[in-house]
Write a protein that holds these residues in place. Structure first.
Motif, PDB file in Angstrom:
ATOM      1  N   ASP A 132     -14.194   0.445  -5.162  1.00 31.47           N
ATOM      2  CA  ASP A 132     -13.114  -0.455  -5.735  1.00 31.47           C
ATOM      3  C   ASP A 132     -13.712  -1.465  -6.760  1.00 31.47           C
ATOM      4  O   ASP A 132     -13.029  -1.958  -7.471  1.00 31.47           O
ATOM      5  N   LYS A 161     -13.966   1.169   0.458  1.00 28.58           N
ATOM      6  CA  LYS A 161     -13.334   0.872   1.804  1.00 28.58           C
ATOM      7  C   LYS A 161     -14.269   0.706   3.017  1.00 28.58           C
ATOM      8  O   LYS A 161     -14.962   1.541   3.198  1.00 28.58           O
ATOM      9  N   ARG A 203      -1.952   3.242  -3.564  1.00 27.68           N
ATOM     10  CA  ARG A 203      -3.220   2.296  -3.202  1.00 27.68           C
ATOM     11  C   ARG A 203      -4.141   3.352  -3.790  1.00 27.68           C
ATOM     12  O   ARG A 203      -4.160   4.167  -4.528  1.00 27.68           O
ATOM     13  N   GLY A 204      -5.487   2.776  -3.885  1.00 22.08           N
ATOM     14  CA  GLY A 204      -6.579   3.371  -4.356  1.00 22.08           C
ATOM     15  C   GLY A 204      -6.687   2.765  -5.873  1.00 22.08           C
ATOM     16  O   GLY A 204      -5.811   2.457  -6.532  1.00 22.08           O
ATOM     17  N   ALA A 243     -10.288   8.869  -1.727  1.00 20.27           N
ATOM     18  CA  ALA A 243     -10.778   8.558  -3.320  1.00 20.27           C
ATOM     19  C   ALA A 243     -10.419   9.843  -3.996  1.00 20.27           C
ATOM     20  O   ALA A 243     -11.091  10.309  -4.803  1.00 20.27           O
ATOM     21  N   MET A 295       0.827  -1.382  -0.100  1.00 20.37           N
ATOM     22  CA  MET A 295      -0.163  -0.016  -0.077  1.00 20.37           C
ATOM     23  C   MET A 295       0.899   1.126  -0.063  1.00 20.37           C
ATOM     24  O   MET A 295       0.333   2.327   0.411  1.00 20.37           O
ATOM     25  N   ARG A 310      -3.294  -7.416  -5.225  1.00 21.83           N
ATOM     26  CA  ARG A 310      -4.607  -7.230  -4.258  1.00 21.83           C
ATOM     27  C   ARG A 310      -5.742  -7.521  -4.839  1.00 21.83           C
ATOM     28  O   ARG A 310      -6.144  -7.298  -6.100  1.00 21.83           O
ATOM     29  N   PRO A 361      -8.085   3.335  -9.035  1.00 21.04           N
ATOM     30  CA  PRO A 361      -7.625   3.386 -10.393  1.00 21.04           C
ATOM     31  C   PRO A 361      -6.046   3.362 -10.405  1.00 21.04           C
ATOM     32  O   PRO A 361      -5.465   3.208 -11.336  1.00 21.04           O
ATOM     33  N   GLN A 372      -6.397   6.500   5.714  1.00 19.09           N
ATOM     34  CA  GLN A 372      -6.448   7.255   4.335  1.00 19.09           C
ATOM     35  C   GLN A 372      -7.118   8.500   4.397  1.00 19.09           C
ATOM     36  O   GLN A 372      -6.600   9.449   3.621  1.00 19.09           O
ATOM     37  N   THR A 395     -11.883  10.652  -7.604  1.00 24.15           N
ATOM     38  CA  THR A 395     -13.057  10.189  -8.150  1.00 24.15           C
ATOM     39  C   THR A 395     -14.044  10.980  -7.134  1.00 24.15           C
ATOM     40  O   THR A 395     -14.320  12.166  -7.537  1.00 24.15           O
ATOM     41  N   GLY A 453     -15.765   6.890  -3.048  1.00 20.27           N
ATOM     42  CA  GLY A 453     -15.129   6.459  -4.293  1.00 20.27           C
ATOM     43  C   GLY A 453     -15.748   4.751  -4.326  1.00 20.27           C
ATOM     44  O   GLY A 453     -16.609   4.447  -3.563  1.00 20.27           O
ATOM     45  N   ALA A 503      -5.400   8.591  -5.213  1.00 25.04           N
ATOM     46  CA  ALA A 503      -6.026   7.183  -5.479  1.00 25.04           C
ATOM     47  C   ALA A 503      -5.967   6.921  -7.001  1.00 25.04           C
ATOM     48  O   ALA A 503      -6.528   5.874  -7.328  1.00 25.04           O
TER      49      ALA A 503
END
Ligand SMILES: CSC[C@@H](O)[C@@H](O)C(=O)COP(=O)(O)O
Length: 347
Positions: free
Chosen positions: A237, A248, A48-49, A159, A45, A91, A51, A196, A169, A235, A163
């Protein structure tokens, strides 16, 4: 342009990634030409995020191809297959990672030489990065009218631009609203255990001159009651074909609380975050991370030595709680099964 650095940069055969573990105290890039180092960054991480790990994954494959020693195309394709599998599974929950790796792997299939495959893979990775930035900007423009002068907006996790390739986003509508001169306040839920919200969202929004305050995750109830929140935006995932949203940890409680208190709850995600093969929660793999990430804060253990933590890194929000989904192709409203198919694509 925002006063924010790019999350990922491809430069002269090397990848530069902001080391998000060091923020907000230090802004430092990890620089490498080694695809396995990028995989490590995704797993640990440092990047991370959803996209952003998609773009990093595509660049990891490009690094592998770039340094590939040999001109036998058949052997290259076999090795590419193996490497792609390792990168795509670094991940599990964010669909963007496997989606991006699949894209770069597929373009190589048309190559007639290793040299051509290298070029095609890199071009595709750069295209994925560009498209992500453009999609997020579009999400920002579509979402900006949801924010009124004087509003309070709540979000969870990060997000943000960090990310993604840029803009973020959930944060993109905030950045566009700011550009238009609107003044509003953002509550960033801190997002235990990786924080985060506290470390990353607070950092990037404050860098962009947006009024941001941090709140503990367990204060959602009292915040919804007392803080006159006008909008919740997060956001995603992975979004399924009928509108389940994996995001998240803490997103589902935020959506529930938003419903109880009549706060519109929006999800912002590019079309690369949709998994039209998935339908219900049973089709989404939720990452379970190490207990140590919960039981230690920094170097200090906060539970007795013999007690471990249970740590799902994501939760799943049912479609009934989602007011709308902001995508670069338009805002999707219920009924999700019909409208996701119409706007994002066919199943
Ligand atoms: C635009 S990113 C949307 C999500 O990826 C984000 O909110 C999130 O859940 C990130 O999780 P993370 O575990 O930090 O990679």
């Amino acid at each position: 342009m925002l006063n924010l650095p790019k999350t990922i940069v491809w430069e002269n055969g090397r990848v530069k990634l902001i080391n998000q573990k060091l923020l907000p105290h230090k802004l430092e890039y990890i620089e490498t030409d080694n695809w396995e180092r990028v995989v490590k960054s995704i797993k640990d991480m440092e990047i991370r995020g959803a996209p952003a790990i998609g773009v990093a994954g595509a660049f990891a494959v490009a690094l592998f191809a770039n340094k590939y020693d040999g001109e036998n195309l058949e052997k290259f394709m076999q090795d590419l297959e193996k490497v792609s599998r390792i990168v795509a599974t670094a991940r599990p929950t964010a669909v963007n990672l496997s989606w991006a790796v699949e894209r770069v792997k597929n373009v190589a299939k048309t190559a007639t030489s290793v040299e051509e495959a290298r070029r095609l893979i890199l071009d595709e990775a750069l295209k994925i990065q560009r498209e992500d930035e453009e999609a997020n900007r579009k999400i920002g423009e579509l979402g900006e009218p949801l924010i009124e002068d004087g509003d309070t907006v709540i979000t969870v996790c990060n997000a943000g631009s960090l990310a993604t390739s840029y803009w973020g986003t959930a944060t993109a509508p905030l950045y566009v609203a700011k550009e238009k001169g609107k003044s509003f306040r953002v509550i960033a839920l801190e997002t235990r255990p990786y924080l985060q919200g506290a470390r990353l969202t607070a950092w990037e929004l404050s860098m962009a001159g947006i009024d941001v305050v941090v709140a503990t995750d367990n204060s959602i109830g009292i915040l919804a009651m007392k803080e006159k929140i006008n909008l919740a935006i997060t956001g995603a995932d992975r979004i399924t074909s009928i509108g389940y949203v994996a995001n998240k940890l803490g997103t589902y409680p935020l959506a529930l609380m938003s419903r109880v208190h009549n706060i519109p709850f929006y999800v912002a995600a590019p079309s690369s975050s949709f998994d039209l093969k998935a339908r219900g929660p049973e089709d989404i793999e939720i990452e379970i991370r190490s207990s140590d990430e919960v039981v230690y804060i920094g170097n200090m253990r906060i539970t007795p030595e013999n007690v471990k933590a249970i740590y799902y890194a994501f939760d799943i929000t049912p479609p009934q709680l989602v007011t709308g989904i902001l995508t670069e192709k338009g805002i999707i409203y219920p009924p999700y099964e019909k409208n996701i198919k119409r706007i994002i694509g066919k199943n």
